[in-house]
Design a protein around this motif. Structure first.
Motif, short mmCIF file in Angstrom:
data_model
loop_
_atom_site.label_atom_id
_atom_site.label_comp_id
_atom_site.label_asym_id
_atom_site.label_seq_id
_atom_site.Cartn_x
_atom_site.Cartn_y
_atom_site.Cartn_z
N THR A 55 0.81 -1.23 -0.10
CA THR A 55 0.29 -0.23 0.14
C THR A 55 0.87 1.17 0.01
O THR A 55 1.94 1.35 0.66
N PHE A 56 0.97 1.82 -1.07
CA PHE A 56 1.50 3.03 -1.11
C PHE A 56 0.97 4.82 0.22
O PHE A 56 0.03 4.09 0.95
N GLU A 57 1.83 4.92 0.60
CA GLU A 57 1.82 5.81 1.96
C GLU A 57 1.20 7.17 1.19
O GLU A 57 1.48 7.55 0.43
N GLY A 58 0.58 7.89 2.04
CA GLY A 58 0.11 8.68 1.83
C GLY A 58 -1.90 9.46 1.81
O GLY A 58 -2.49 10.64 2.22
N GLY A 59 -1.65 8.11 3.12
CA GLY A 59 -3.57 8.34 3.42
C GLY A 59 -4.18 8.21 2.27
O GLY A 59 -4.09 7.30 1.30
N GLU A 60 -4.90 8.29 1.78
CA GLU A 60 -6.24 8.26 0.84
C GLU A 60 -6.51 9.57 0.06
O GLU A 60 -5.80 10.96 -0.29
N LEU A 61 -6.73 8.25 -1.42
CA LEU A 61 -6.82 9.99 -2.23
C LEU A 61 -7.40 10.43 -2.65
O LEU A 61 -8.86 10.25 -2.43
N LYS A 62 -7.25 12.27 -2.82
CA LYS A 62 -8.14 13.29 -2.88
C LYS A 62 -8.40 13.69 -4.31
O LYS A 62 -7.95 14.70 -4.04
#
Length: 417
Positions: A55-62
């Protein structure tokens, strides 16, 4: 004199049976052992031991999704960045011409500097070129244009009369061409699309965002198509003035075209492409905005779809990145000999995946189309580990971490099944 046999006793009976059956049992054991030794070995298989997902870091894509209409964005070969709106069939206006161009190029491909056959303008196309309430090209009866020039007139000024002319040239009639359009849609898996005309003027031609992205992936494989739709303007012999593309973001960094479309039922629509550079390589982003209607004038509705699209493009270009999922020398799995033996395999190079915040990607370990051997030396390549699909797929060979030997005598002898 004959000596009578001793009277039978339980002990004598048991000993006699042992003498009779022991050779038979030994023979059966020998036959069994030989059979076990000569039986074909199970086919070795590669098994993944590393975490199957990353899973790519950075949280949820917005993503900055518009508050009206519907649409979708994806990175070719990687996956969907998301979608918004009802995702139901709706009129697509002149975005229809993307399918018209696809069918023409599929059946009459152009390569390199080829321009294709010369096609004569018939009376019908010339008369329709004078229509006031639809987009057309001012062609004259008897003129000839190359296939490539007509595709430019189809995609840049969105000439309805040229769409119909190409349909008649290709299939003999517009109706026959529409049948080919729907057959192509079926082949591409566009299960929610219906084409009823080659231009998109009819609001009975409908599609969905995800279906249009399937078409975009297919048609963008043609070099000449990409060249045409990326042109902000073009001059064509026989057409008096410079032709301008009404997709006015084509000169923005990394922005490519596909097709605009607008009508009262459809609102403003833009099927678009864009590129972003990840680790020195161009990655294609595809997207569509459908049904922009929050404006009074039709041209303003089209501009809304363009503006909405550009906001999505900028965010996608910013957020698409890469991450090292597998390190060089990392154990990613093992060769299973089918009898309990496991020989580790390692990646021979670093493996980076393309993605965006929150994206989960899958690792796959496969033999690469070659049978996994029963024996091998340390360092022998026996398969590959990969991430992604299609144009976005990245792979690394995997090699034996230690020597791979056939199962020993004991494992061959004791195997079952």
């Amino acid at each position: 004199t004959n000596t009578p046999p001793p009277p039978p006793t339980p002990l004598r009976t048991t000993l006699r049976r042992i003498r009779i059956w022991t050779p038979l049992v030994l023979l059966l054991l020998i036959v069994f052992a030989i059979a076990q030794m000569v039986r074909p070995l199970p086919a070795p298989a590669l098994k993944l031991s590393a975490a199957p997902t990353f899973t790519f870091e950075g949280g949820e894509l917005k993503m900055p999704w518009p508050g009206e209409g519907q649409g979708a964005v994806e990175v070719e070969g990687v996956g969907s960045m998301g979608a918004y709106g009802p995702q139901k069939p709706a009129p697509i206006a002149s975005v229809t011409k993307t399918m018209t161009a696809y069918v023409i190029l599929r059946d009459h491909p152009l390569k390199g500097k080829q321009t294709g056959p010369e096609i004569e303008i018939d009376k019908k196309a010339a008369d329709q070129g004078k229509a006031e309430h639809e987009s057309t090209a001012a062609v004259e009866e008897g003129q000839t244009y190359s296939e490539k020039e007509l595709l430019q007139l189809l995609m840049i000024p969105s000439a309805n009369n040229v769409a119909r002319l190409l349909a008649r040239w290709d299939a003999g009639s517009e109706a026959a061409f529409v049948e080919k359009m729907n057959a192509a849609a079926d082949e591409l898996g566009m299960t929610q699309s219906t084409y009823t005309d080659p231009s998109g003027l009819l609001d009975s031609t409908v599609s969905t965002p995800k279906d249009q992205l399937k078409l975009a992936k297919a048609v963008m494989q043609y070099d000449v198509f990409r060249e045409i739709v990326n042109l902000p303007e073009v001059n064509i012999d026989g057409i008096p003035d410079t032709i301008y593309n009404n997709n006015n973001i084509l000169l923005k960094p990394g922005v490519g075209g596909i097709k605009t479309g607008s009508s009262t039922p459809a609102g403003g629509n833009l099927l678009w492409s864009a590129n972003t550079v990840v680790d020195g390589k161009n990655r294609r982003i595809l997207g569509i905005v459908m049904g922009a209607k929050d404006a009074k004038l039709l041209n303003d509705k089209l501009q809304l779809s363009i503006d909405y699209s550009y906001e999505l493009i900028k965010r996608a270009q910013k957020d698409v990145t890469s991450a090292a999922v597998v390190r060089k020398g990392q154990v990613v799995g093992y060769v299973d000999d089918g009898l309990g033996g496991k020989t580790p395999v390692v990646a021979t190079k670093e493996l980076k995946a393309v993605g965006w915040p929150g994206l989960q990607v899958k690792l796959e370990l496969a033999d690469g189309g070659k049978a996994v051997p029963h024996t091998g030396r340390t360092g022998d390549v026996v398969g590959q580990v990969s991430i992604g699909t299609g144009a976005g797929k990245v792979s690394s060979p995997v090699a034996l971490q230690s020597d791979l030997a056939e199962p020993g005598f004991d494992k061959k002898l004791t195997r079952v099944g």
